[in-house]
Design a protein around this motif. Structure first.
Motif, PDB file in Angstrom:
ATOM      1  N   LEU A 335     -15.926   4.086  16.342  1.00 55.73           N
ATOM      2  CA  LEU A 335     -15.324   5.354  16.753  1.00 55.73           C
ATOM      3  C   LEU A 335     -15.526   5.535  18.247  1.00 55.73           C
ATOM      4  CD1 LEU A 335     -14.154   8.235  16.291  1.00 55.73           C
ATOM      5  CD2 LEU A 335     -16.507   8.972  15.833  1.00 55.73           C
ATOM      6  N   GLN A 336     -14.442   5.787  18.962  1.00 55.96           N
ATOM      7  CA  GLN A 336     -14.506   6.074  20.391  1.00 55.96           C
ATOM      8  C   GLN A 336     -13.867   7.437  20.627  1.00 55.96           C
ATOM      9  OE1 GLN A 336     -12.503   2.175  21.163  1.00 55.96           O
ATOM     10  NE2 GLN A 336     -13.912   2.063  22.908  1.00 55.96           N
ATOM     11  N   THR A 337     -14.599   8.294  21.289  1.00 57.20           N
ATOM     12  CA  THR A 337     -14.136   9.654  21.552  1.00 57.20           C
ATOM     13  C   THR A 337     -14.003   9.844  23.047  1.00 57.20           C
ATOM     14  OG1 THR A 337     -15.196  10.547  19.573  1.00 57.20           O
ATOM     15  CG2 THR A 337     -14.701  12.102  21.339  1.00 57.20           C
ATOM     16  N   VAL A 338     -12.910  10.469  23.465  1.00 52.76           N
ATOM     17  CA  VAL A 338     -12.727  10.803  24.877  1.00 52.76           C
ATOM     18  C   VAL A 338     -12.268  12.255  24.950  1.00 52.76           C
ATOM     19  CG1 VAL A 338     -10.341   9.916  24.920  1.00 52.76           C
ATOM     20  CG2 VAL A 338     -11.646  10.120  27.059  1.00 52.76           C
ATOM     21  N   GLY A 339     -12.815  12.990  25.910  1.00 52.76           N
ATOM     22  CA  GLY A 339     -12.534  14.417  26.021  1.00 52.76           C
ATOM     23  C   GLY A 339     -13.427  15.224  25.093  1.00 52.76           C
ATOM     24  N   LEU A 340     -13.221  16.536  25.100  1.00 56.00           N
ATOM     25  CA  LEU A 340     -13.964  17.453  24.241  1.00 56.00           C
ATOM     26  C   LEU A 340     -12.972  18.326  23.482  1.00 56.00           C
ATOM     27  CD1 LEU A 340     -16.712  18.598  26.795  1.00 56.00           C
ATOM     28  CD2 LEU A 340     -17.020  17.008  24.877  1.00 56.00           C
ATOM     29  N   SER A 341     -13.171  18.443  22.175  1.00 57.02           N
ATOM     30  CA  SER A 341     -12.222  19.196  21.350  1.00 57.02           C
ATOM     31  C   SER A 341     -12.526  20.690  21.295  1.00 57.02           C
ATOM     32  CB  SER A 341     -12.197  18.614  19.926  1.00 57.02           C
ATOM     33  OG  SER A 341     -13.491  18.673  19.338  1.00 57.02           O
ATOM     34  N   VAL A 342     -13.352  21.174  22.201  1.00 57.32           N
ATOM     35  CA  VAL A 342     -13.715  22.593  22.247  1.00 57.32           C
ATOM     36  C   VAL A 342     -12.461  23.460  22.333  1.00 57.32           C
ATOM     37  CG1 VAL A 342     -14.913  24.358  23.602  1.00 57.32           C
ATOM     38  CG2 VAL A 342     -15.923  22.082  23.334  1.00 57.32           C
ATOM     39  N   ASP A 343     -12.376  24.459  21.454  1.00 50.45           N
ATOM     40  CA  ASP A 343     -11.272  25.433  21.452  1.00 50.45           C
ATOM     41  C   ASP A 343      -9.905  24.799  21.176  1.00 50.45           C
ATOM     42  OD1 ASP A 343     -13.097  27.453  22.072  1.00 50.45           O
ATOM     43  OD2 ASP A 343     -12.795  27.261  24.228  1.00 50.45           O
ATOM     44  N   TYR A 344      -9.861  23.669  20.479  1.00 52.74           N
ATOM     45  CA  TYR A 344      -8.548  23.093  20.170  1.00 52.74           C
ATOM     46  C   TYR A 344      -7.804  24.005  19.202  1.00 52.74           C
ATOM     47  CZ  TYR A 344      -9.993  21.409  15.497  1.00 52.74           C
ATOM     48  OH  TYR A 344     -10.404  21.326  14.184  1.00 52.74           O
ATOM     49  N   ASP A 345      -6.482  24.001  19.297  1.00 53.75           N
ATOM     50  CA  ASP A 345      -5.678  24.840  18.400  1.00 53.75           C
ATOM     51  C   ASP A 345      -4.738  24.015  17.533  1.00 53.75           C
ATOM     52  OD1 ASP A 345      -3.522  24.192  20.149  1.00 53.75           O
ATOM     53  OD2 ASP A 345      -3.832  26.012  21.311  1.00 53.75           O
ATOM     54  N   GLN A 346      -4.781  22.687  17.712  1.00 51.94           N
ATOM     55  CA  GLN A 346      -3.947  21.816  16.882  1.00 51.94           C
ATOM     56  C   GLN A 346      -4.609  20.454  16.741  1.00 51.94           C
ATOM     57  OE1 GLN A 346       0.095  21.485  18.264  1.00 51.94           O
ATOM     58  NE2 GLN A 346       0.779  20.300  16.490  1.00 51.94           N
ATOM     59  N   VAL A 368      -2.928  17.538  25.364  1.00 51.47           N
ATOM     60  CA  VAL A 368      -3.992  16.733  24.761  1.00 51.47           C
ATOM     61  C   VAL A 368      -5.306  17.014  25.487  1.00 51.47           C
ATOM     62  CG1 VAL A 368      -4.808  14.390  24.297  1.00 51.47           C
ATOM     63  CG2 VAL A 368      -2.365  14.926  24.099  1.00 51.47           C
ATOM     64  N   ILE A 369      -6.353  17.357  24.713  1.00 54.44           N
ATOM     65  CA  ILE A 369      -7.657  17.623  25.328  1.00 54.44           C
ATOM     66  C   ILE A 369      -8.732  16.646  24.845  1.00 54.44           C
ATOM     67  CG2 ILE A 369      -7.192  20.063  25.745  1.00 54.44           C
ATOM     68  CD1 ILE A 369      -8.953  20.656  23.231  1.00 54.44           C
ATOM     69  N   ALA A 370      -8.486  15.943  23.729  1.00 58.33           N
ATOM     70  CA  ALA A 370      -9.489  15.002  23.228  1.00 58.33           C
ATOM     71  C   ALA A 370      -8.860  14.097  22.183  1.00 58.33           C
ATOM     72  CB  ALA A 370     -10.683  15.732  22.630  1.00 58.33           C
ATOM     73  N   LEU A 371      -9.469  12.934  21.986  1.00 56.60           N
ATOM     74  CA  LEU A 371      -9.074  12.015  20.922  1.00 56.60           C
ATOM     75  C   LEU A 371     -10.314  11.425  20.283  1.00 56.60           C
ATOM     76  CD1 LEU A 371      -6.891  11.378  23.498  1.00 56.60           C
ATOM     77  CD2 LEU A 371      -5.885   9.979  21.689  1.00 56.60           C
ATOM     78  N   ASP A 372     -10.279  11.306  18.960  1.00 54.86           N
ATOM     79  CA  ASP A 372     -11.236  10.512  18.203  1.00 54.86           C
ATOM     80  C   ASP A 372     -10.478   9.286  17.716  1.00 54.86           C
ATOM     81  OD1 ASP A 372     -13.566  12.135  18.310  1.00 54.86           O
ATOM     82  OD2 ASP A 372     -12.746  13.455  16.767  1.00 54.86           O
ATOM     83  N   CYS A 373     -10.867   8.107  18.185  1.00 58.83           N
ATOM     84  CA  CYS A 373     -10.120   6.884  17.897  1.00 58.83           C
ATOM     85  C   CYS A 373     -10.969   5.940  17.046  1.00 58.83           C
ATOM     86  CB  CYS A 373      -9.720   6.187  19.197  1.00 58.83           C
ATOM     87  SG  CYS A 373      -8.813   7.264  20.344  1.00 58.83           S
ATOM     88  N   VAL A 374     -10.516   5.650  15.855  1.00 59.30           N
ATOM     89  CA  VAL A 374     -11.219   4.765  14.931  1.00 59.30           C
ATOM     90  C   VAL A 374     -10.550   3.397  14.963  1.00 59.30           C
ATOM     91  CG1 VAL A 374     -11.910   4.361  12.541  1.00 59.30           C
ATOM     92  CG2 VAL A 374     -11.885   6.701  13.463  1.00 59.30           C
ATOM     93  N   ASN A 375     -11.282   2.400  15.427  1.00 56.48           N
ATOM     94  CA  ASN A 375     -10.723   1.048  15.563  1.00 56.48           C
ATOM     95  C   ASN A 375      -9.355   1.084  16.246  1.00 56.48           C
ATOM     96  OD1 ASN A 375     -12.992   0.064  14.261  1.00 56.48           O
ATOM     97  ND2 ASN A 375     -12.001  -0.147  12.266  1.00 56.48           N
TER      98      ASN A 375
END
Length: 411
Positions: A335-346, A368-375
């Motif tokens: 899992l690679q995460t970039v950005g922060l999903s704080v206060d996301y609305d979608q 786009v404010i964040a992504l969680d990328c699995v493989n």
């Protein structure tokens, strides 16, 4: 040990070590003292709950630098010493043994201590955290006599420990008080995916379960977790992964502003003169968190704040504005995460989770404010640019994994 340093760094983890390295790389020639409360040279923390716990990496392979490096760079390692008080007027530190150390400039990089349970039985000898080498060494020493493990906490530490324990053939029950794992850092789609993965690997996952107390035997060893709903979960070992408490007591007592961490500005300066704070313990307003004040517990933040503090000390000021990123390895999943999903609305799922290669995209106001990328490393790399561009994208194309993110049209 010297009785004074031009720059004293308290905390010999990622942030403190990187600050010392950066100071030398930027040409600082004065004296540097790196004071740590562990007896080991600076080492990587993320492998503790992954490769080191699994036995895949020996300790010397997770050292941040070879031991000789510190001597060669004239960085004085003061290990096994804890700072108990700071005098910002006298520019001095008091150590746990009573000795005093002076400083010209202070960098506070102590990170945090594991948040432990506060209930009956929580101090049993086979109840462990996963924060230091000593913690993990104690866990590893009991592996031969351990068949069942109860893990309390469904964040990254708990999930990574669960994956390793299953790899080692242990029976694992994971207990999370909230209704889904990763609820503090990710959306429902990612939580559901990892819950399904862990159950498929044999983890008995209990969400919505609280801990009432730890049951112990006559010798003081934990034998079970007694849950708030009355259920009893037997275990030979208990691992607690419910977050950390920022280790800022001496600084706050000295008058530094702070609450959940010590407050710093964009140059990592605290409210005390000539005192900086970096890493897990530093609370800062972050543009990627919708300008909220946050503490970021990551290697990225530790390294980047170290550079900012070092640069400011050497009159090469550059404000902290790094995009946050994180990673987690569980089973064969990266899992690679970039950005922060704080206060996301979608929340938008890009690709099919059943393929075990997909991304969860978080948006706020169409951007786009964040992504969680699995493989899905390409999504991670290209998603970073999408966050920085801050331009609303075509959501239909964004959800189509066959369309590279860099080719997604604007909304």
């Amino acid at each position: 040990m010297q009785d004074s340093y031009d720059i004293a760094i308290v905390g010999a983890g990622h942030a403190g070590a990187q600050a010392a390295i950066c100071l030398r790389q930027m040409g600082f020639e004065g004296t540097i003292g790196l004071i740590g409360d562990e007896s080991f040279p600076p080492y990587e923390r993320p492998p503790l709950s992954k490769e080191y716990l699994a036995g895949d990496k020996p300790f010397d392979r997770i050292l941040l630098r070879p031991e000789a490096f510190w001597t060669e760079r004239r960085i004085d390692l003061q290990l096994g010493k804890r700072v108990t008080a700071v005098d910002p007027v006298a520019h001095s530190l008091t150590l746990s043994g009573g000795a005093s150390v002076g400083y010209g400039t202070l960098i506070w990089a102590t990170g945090g201590t594991p948040r432990m349970l506060d209930c009956q039985g929580s101090n049993a000898r086979n109840v462990f955290a996963v924060r230091t080498r000593a913690d993990v060494d104690k866990i590893m020493a009991r592996m031969e006599t351990t068949q069942s493990v109860a893990i309390i906490g469904g964040g990254y530490i708990g999930l990574e420990a669960a994956a390793v324990m299953r790899k080692l053939g242990k029976q694992v029950t994971l207990i999370e008080a909230l209704d889904r794992v990763l609820s503090r850092v990710a959306g429902p789609a990612l939580s559901a995916f990892f819950e399904e993965e862990h159950r498929a690997h044999g983890v008995d996952l209990r969400t919505g379960y609280t801990v009432d107390h730890i049951e112990t035997d006559d010798s003081g060893h934990a034998v079970a977790v007694q849950c708030g709903n009355g259920e009893r979960i037997a275990a030979d070992m208990i691992i607690v992964g419910i977050g950390i408490i920022a280790q800022t007591g001496p600084l706050i007592s000295a008058g530094a502003a702070g609450g959940n961490g010590v407050d710093v500005d964009e140059f990592c300066r605290t409210s005390l003169p000539h005192v900086y704070a970096i890493g897990d313990c530093a609370a800062h307003a972050n543009a990627f968190a919708n300008d909220r004040v946050v503490r970021l517990e990551s290697v990225q933040n530790a390294n980047d704040q170290a550079k900012v503090a070092a640069a400011h000390i050497l009159d090469q000021a550059q404000a902290y504005n790094a995009i946050p990123w994180f990673w987690s390895n569980q089973y064969d999943l990266r899992l690679q995460t970039v950005g922060l999903s704080v206060d996301y609305d979608q929340e938008l799922v890009r690709g099919d989770p059943a393929s075990r290669s997909f991304s969860v995209v978080y948006l706020r106001g169409g951007k786009v404010i964040a992504l969680d990328c699995v493989n899905a490393t390409k999504d991670y790399v290209q998603g970073r640019k999408a966050i920085l561009d801050a331009i609303p994208l075509d959501l239909e194309q964004l959800a189509d994994a066959s369309v590279p993110i860099k080719e997604v049209g604007h909304a």
